[in-house]
Design an enzyme around this catalytic site. Sequence first.
Site, PDB file in Angstrom:
ATOM      1  N   GLY A 263     -14.891-104.192   2.243  1.00 42.04           N
ATOM      2  CA  GLY A 263     -16.682-104.237   2.662  1.00 42.04           C
ATOM      3  C   GLY A 263     -16.537-104.359   4.045  1.00 42.04           C
ATOM      4  O   GLY A 263     -17.532-104.894   4.606  1.00 42.04           O
TER       5      GLY A 263
ATOM      6  N   SER B 111      -9.583-100.758   1.593  1.00 41.36           N
ATOM      7  CA  SER B 111     -10.658-100.517   3.132  1.00 41.36           C
ATOM      8  C   SER B 111     -10.424-101.369   3.943  1.00 41.36           C
ATOM      9  O   SER B 111      -9.134-101.461   4.580  1.00 41.36           O
ATOM     10  CB  SER B 111     -12.087-100.475   2.374  1.00 41.36           C
ATOM     11  OG  SER B 111     -12.788 -99.993   3.456  1.00 41.36           O
TER      12      SER B 111
END
Length: 546
Positions: free
Chosen positions: A129, A208
């Site tokens: 995120g 991520s």
Amino acid sequence: MLWHMLVVCSFAAIVSGRSTSDSLLVNIEQGPVKGYKPSQGGLYVFYNIPYATAPTGTERFRPPLPPPTWTEPFEAVQSKIVMCPQGMPNWNANQENRIQMQEDCLIANVYVPDTDEKNLPVIVYVHGGAYQLGHGTDMEATTLVKTRNIIAVSFNYRLGAHGLLCLGTKGIPGNAGMKDQVALLRWVQSNIAQFGGNPNDVTIDGWSAGASSVDLIMLSKMARGLFHKVIPESGSNTASFSVQVDPLANARNVAKELRFNDIDNIDALENFFLNAPIDSLWSVNVFTSKNSSVVFSPCIERDIGEEMFLDDHPVNILKSGDYPKVPMLYGISEMEGIFRVGFFGLWRNAMNEKFSDFFPEDLEFEDENERNEVASKVKQFYFGNEPVGENNILSYVDYFTDVMFGYGTARAVQLQVEAGNNQIYLYIYGFADESEDYILHTNVRGATHCAQTNAVMDQGDESKLSAENQKIKAVMRDLWGTFIKTGKPVPEGSEYPAWPAVGVNRAPYMYLNSKLELRGSFLGSRATFWDDIYSKHFRMPVPPTH
């Protein structure tokens, strides 16, 4: 909504029901906790267990505090999704009703297979995120847990300015969110055996920003002995977004955006942030930077006499060799840059006018002439003599694949191999299902950012997926599950092609698609092209100085 889709790999949480007749009571250090079987069965899930306490008020940027204790059984259920404060997307009312956002948000979720076996391998997931969004149940791995007899742990950590504002002062030392992650790993060491897990067999996995996180944890002196294998998926500790280049400058810029002007007075700046309404910290847009930075990411800390998460830049630590050389399953998806296609209409003309605006933040040049010369060289490498446009959008995808995710992985792997780690299993994930949309202005589909994560994690009713998609998910769970248990994705005598560890020149790597194929040098000439640029123009990030 677009920016939110661009920075989060997946944002689909499961709010599980529970059966009071099918529960599991576990005694941890804090007190008894009761988890429940979800409707699909095969495991027990313990939601929202506090693993630490997030300080609040003027202490909100400090390291985490010990968790609460209790005597009566703690009902480890998820009636709402507990989230750390963050900028909210435009969700509908039904979604908002399922969310409980709070400053004291440091909770863990534990997924335990329905078995009497003990000493099971453990995987800890760090959600992605962009270091600004997300929560521990963004994605879940119940299938992996049930079918591979693995215990999984997910959790929340402080995000954005709340977790990563870095002034190098007593009140705001920096890396609070990363210290949350270490606190979680310490909690796992103290408690996971009670759930049937082996504290001496812990794999840390993230996607991520979570991949960046686990790769940084590997280098942190705070985390020594807390993990034994690492899986960074689409992120690395040398990615340009992984470490703030100048955290004090970032803090000053955000303060100015919030209409505070005494930014050169460090005491006044600290006081401003300590007393600012926490909601205001998310009013500054940090998601659309052309240089791929996210403003609030981990920082190299200023030594103020406290435990530091990161005391030097990853490149220096990797070159020193002073970190644990553990087995790693390390890689990216083939077309990570699809992640930036949503900005194509806004950016194509700007890229033609001043390509250097899209350079990663961690590059520097002697003057504007040198910067423009290098920009011309880079643009020529990716786009030839053509302007950035509809006809070469796949080159646009390659560019952002490389500057955001691909080259950071290539660079870190090379440094690790040179430092003596011979247990890194490198891959590129290339599968794109026929149900996927074509890339804008093409008839091509590709594996987008964190596609490999989606392949391993739960994906709703998987019986509705194509046969080919179901097959690749089974293969990926085999490879990941085997690595979690053994430190190698492909064992001797496997039905899969032999997968040796990567060596010099970033070769070989496994191409993961409907067919597994061992290939040569990772990213090939694209990696060596950036090697040359970074050898001349790397801007070493600095701690806050004052």
